[in-house]
Scaffold this active site. Structure first.
Site: not given
Ligand code: 4AZ
Length: 261
Positions: A75, A207-208
């Site tokens: 993704h 996120q990230g």
């Molecule tokens: C993301 O959006 C993301 N808590 C990565 C890991 C998690 C949630 C979102 C897990 O990259």
């Protein structure tokens, strides 16, 4: 819920939100000092501690599968083919360090059959090899248990900004039945594994951090990658563990794909 989860993935792929390990603890649980990063309970990785960690320019993490191949999440990329538009940064915990090694991509291989549910892995071929240790991948489910290490430059709190310095944390394995209580049929148990403190929350990827490795020591004491940061509801929430691509499930596919790059 489905759309919320997908939204997290879309954000990460677009680089709209950036990365790192989130670690939350009860306020005051850790001795905050001037040098403590702005992560409640998070800790900074030492320079050289996780030499295989890579930061990708679209706002994802990755790991050095080979010196010229980065393993990340499907993704985080938009498809397969020639692609010179991604820059991999390696060799530093500080992304602004003048010692950072930056190498461009030449090709991307997104997991065959990837459609947003499971199969969240991809390989990025680099224009030149990086002389740093690689991270071996788990080829059996032997290491899908115990305590895992996570690291990344992603958000240090849910909704927060990207981090300059690599953060790290430890999270325990969560079995499929427990993880399905959170995510139901959104979870693909054969292709994903979960980790986190289900009761208390507080430590997680965010996120990230997507695309970065979840790893542990093998029986010989070597680092081995068992997961790829994939998704979850929010970050570090009780009852919502992080979801990771189950690397052992795809080890043979990853090896075969790497040989074509
Ligand atoms: C993301 O959006 C993301 N808590 C990565 C890991 C998690 C949630 C979102 C897990 O990259």
């Amino acid at each position: 819920m489905k759309n919320l989860l997908r939204a997290f993935k879309r954000c990460a792929a677009a680089g709209a939100v950036i990365l790192a390990a989130v670690s939350l603890q009860p306020a005051g649980a850790s001795a905050a000092s001037a040098s403590t990063p702005p992560v409640v309970g998070g800790t900074r990785a030492a320079q050289g501690e996780f030499p295989f960690m890579v930061r990708l320019s679209m706002g994802c993490g990755g790991s050095l599968y080979a010196q010229d191949i980065v393993l990340t999440a499907a993704h985080c990329v938009s498809g397969s083919g020639n692609n010179t538009g991604i820059t991999a940064t390696a060799g530093v915990v500080d992304l602004r360090s003048s010692s950072a090694i930056k190498v461009k991509s030449t090709k991307v291989l997104q997991a065959p059959g990837y459609n947003g549910k499971g199969k969240d892995w991809a390989l990025i071929k680099l224009a030149r090899p990086i002389s740093l240790p690689t991270l071996g991948i788990a080829t059996t489910n032997t290491y899908n248990k115990g305590t895992f290490d996570i690291a990344g430059w992603g958000a240090a709190t849910e909704g927060g900004g990207q981090q300059r310095y690599l953060l790290k944390a430890k999270v325990p394995f969560v079995d499929d039945a427990t993880c399905q209580r959170a995510y139901g049929n959104e979870l693909v148990p054969a292709e994903e594994l979960c980790a986190g403190f289900v009761e208390e929350g507080g430590t997680d990827t965010c996120q990230g951090d997507s695309g970065g490795p979840m790893f542990r020591k093998d029986d010989a004491g070597a680092w081995i990658q068992v997961g790829i940061v994939s998704w979850g509801t929010g970050c570090a929430r009780p009852d919502y563990p992080g979801v990771y691509t189950e690397v052992s499930t795809f080890a043979a596919d990853i090896k075969k794909a790497a040989a074509t790059l």
